[in-house]
Enzyme design. Structure first.
Site, PDB file in Angstrom:
ATOM      1  N   HIS A 129      45.075  65.860  15.684  1.00  0.00           N
ATOM      2  CA  HIS A 129      46.335  65.317  15.154  1.00  0.00           C
ATOM      3  C   HIS A 129      46.187  63.864  14.700  1.00  0.00           C
ATOM      4  CE1 HIS A 129      48.705  68.506  17.655  1.00  0.00           C
ATOM      5  NE2 HIS A 129      47.981  69.034  16.684  1.00  0.00           N
ATOM      6  N   PHE A 380      44.684  70.918  22.808  1.00  0.00           N
ATOM      7  CA  PHE A 380      43.785  69.791  22.558  1.00  0.00           C
ATOM      8  C   PHE A 380      44.169  68.926  21.356  1.00  0.00           C
ATOM      9  CE2 PHE A 380      41.113  73.539  23.883  1.00  0.00           C
ATOM     10  CZ  PHE A 380      41.332  73.321  25.232  1.00  0.00           C
ATOM     11  N   CYS A 381      45.462  68.718  21.141  1.00  0.00           N
ATOM     12  CA  CYS A 381      45.918  67.886  20.004  1.00  0.00           C
ATOM     13  C   CYS A 381      45.309  68.363  18.691  1.00  0.00           C
ATOM     14  CB  CYS A 381      45.591  66.407  20.224  1.00  0.00           C
ATOM     15  SG  CYS A 381      46.555  65.691  21.544  1.00  0.00           S
ATOM     16  N   ALA A 382      45.051  69.653  18.615  1.00  0.00           N
ATOM     17  CA  ALA A 382      44.567  70.249  17.356  1.00  0.00           C
ATOM     18  C   ALA A 382      45.245  71.612  17.279  1.00  0.00           C
ATOM     19  CB  ALA A 382      43.054  70.365  17.371  1.00  0.00           C
TER      20      ALA A 382
END
Ligand SMILES: Cc1ncc(COP(=O)(O)O)c(C=O)c1O
Length: 458
Positions: A129, A380-382
């Site tokens: 992100h 995982f911020c993805a």
């Protein structure tokens, strides 16, 4: 049984000394065990060398750039030397600028704030992100997840070739943002080829090296990227600093990222009552406020430590650990490793997986509570990448607690194990053993959900 390439690896260096190696943690099942930190991709432990360097400098700490005193001058020298050391570590061009920031996120937001008017941004949906989201005022093209490195280059070339033409008939400025190594799959991206494609189409490229720089040498010149960003806390220097290094022109032309002292060369009161400001042209333009000298110094110390240890040696050791984990997990049929580019893709020590029949949060909680192993679970911020890899719908998000993925069902979250220069073999051996034991025997404890996280029901 599979033959382990890990077992026949050539002589390997010892792990680099890091803090926390002798920390023990309690187990829910009784007793204590040495903590196995296997969440390097989030934050790596501090190198002992970094800690020692910071401790040695701490008594001499002083204000940077402003003070007339001896310690202020010493600190200013250390801060500016740190800039040079990190620029050397990144093999920057002579006229590149290196700005100390707070983190990769901060670095990419700084670059986003410095985009020239009308700049178009191209970013793969697979990005963290921090690379996906900062481009608020720009026209952003989100590129679909490629399934091979070659496809990544083709996708980018197609998108750049098709990009909008300005009213004057030419292409305006464009920026490609790409990761060097995925924080989900650990896979290396074809950065040099993407940079060549970007430049061939008159675009620039910024490399998100948050996961690459701790594992591999990064050469701005050799990769021919325009900027590179990374974080100290993933590079064994957890003192709150990051880096943005690269082309000076866009940075010089932009308004200061933060307005304030340090960024301004001269401030004068106008007759009409207002204020005129001359901003610095150097990196100081984007470093307003008192800089984090210890953060910068610690990154430089980590760069020196990694360079002195030698990336060839570090990479060889990490490959050995990667092989151990992947081969260990391959022996457990319930485990599915997440990958975009396939088994043979070169990668760093970041491996995400799901376990059939297990909620990932439950599994990660059991690894911690019953084996003293710290991993990560979630998206995982993805989020787009993990959902693509799991094949789940955008609105789904795994709930912690009881197993949610029955055999044959899709998991909604994943588990990530990650390691690096300070990881001893015992940590990954314990991890592989724990995965096998949990899958075959189940958890020994009961777990419940608290504030959205799975925790032992004590
Ligand atoms: C690939 C990648 N880029 C960017 C970031 C953001 O780093 P930071 O949180 O230090 O800003 C991360 C953090 O996990 C990452 O893995």
């Amino acid at each position: 049984m599979s033959v382990s390439t890990a077992a026949v690896a050539p002589s390997l260096c010892a792990p680099l000394p890091v803090l926390g190696g002798d920390v023990t943690v309690p187990l829910v099942t009784g007793g204590e065990v040495a903590y196995a930190a296997l969440d390097y991709a989030a934050s790596a432990p501090a190198l002992q060398r970094v800690w020692d360097d910071v401790a040695a400098y701490a008594p001499y700490y002083g204000s940077v750039h402003r003070g007339a005193g001896y310690l202020s001058q010493l600190s200013t020298d250390l801060f500016e030397n740190a800039r040079r050391t990190v620029a050397e570590f990144l093999d920057c061009r002579a006229d590149d600028q290196l700005v100390f920031t707070r983190s990769t996120t901060d670095s990419l937001n700084l670059l986003a704030a410095a985009l020239p008017a009308g700049c178009q941004v191209f970013v793969f949906e697979t990005e963290h992100h921090a690379s996906l989201l900062p481009w608020r005022d720009a026209r952003v093209t989100y590129l679909d997840a490629p399934r091979t490195p070659g496809q990544a280059v083709e996708t980018l070339e197609r998108a750049l070739a098709a990009r909008a033409v300005s009213i004057e008939g030419g292409h305006g400025p464009a920026l490609v943002c790409v990761t060097g190594a995925s924080n989900v799959t650990g896979e290396l991206w074809p950065v040099r080829e993407l940079a060549a494609a970007a430049h061939a189409h008159g675009a620039r490229i910024v490399l998100d090296a948050a996961q690459l720089a701790p594992h591999h040498p990064v050469s701005v010149r050799d990769l021919d990227v325009d900027w590179v960003a990374f974080s100290g806390h993933k590079l064994y220097a957890p003192f709150g600093s990051g880096v943005l290094a690269g082309r000076a022109d866009w940075l010089r032309a932009a308004d200061p990222y933060l307005a304030g002292g340090g960024a301004s060369r001269k401030v004068t009161r106008r007759e009409d009552g207002g204020v005129d400001v001359e901003w610095h042209d150097s990196a100081a333009r984007h470093e307003a406020g008192s800089p984090n000298v210890i953060g910068a110094y610690s990154i430089a110390s980590a760069c020196k430590a990694l360079t002195e240890a030698g990336f060839d040696t570090l990479v060889a050791r990490e490959r050995h650990l990667i092989a151990k984990v992947r081969e260990g997990l391959a022996d457990v049929p319930e485990v599915r490793i997440l990958s975009l580019f396939g088994d043979d893709a070169p990668r760093v020590g970041v491996i995400s997986f799901v376990v059939e029949g297990w909620n990932s949060s439950h599994f990660a909680a059991a690894l911690s509570a019953e084996y003293g192993i710290g991993v990560r679970d979630g998206l995982f911020c993805a989020h787009p990448l993990v959902r693509t890899l799991l094949g789940t719908a955008p609105e789904t998000q795994g709930e912690c607690g009881a197993p949610e993925a029955a055999p044959g069902e899709k998991s909604l979250n994943a588990i990530r194990v990650s390691f690096g220069a300070g990881t001893p073999d015992e940590h990954v051996d314990r991890f592989v053993h724990a995965v096998r034991e949990l899958v075959t025997q189940g958890a020994k404890w009961r777990y419940r959900t608290e504030d959205g996280r799975c925790v032992p029901a004590v």
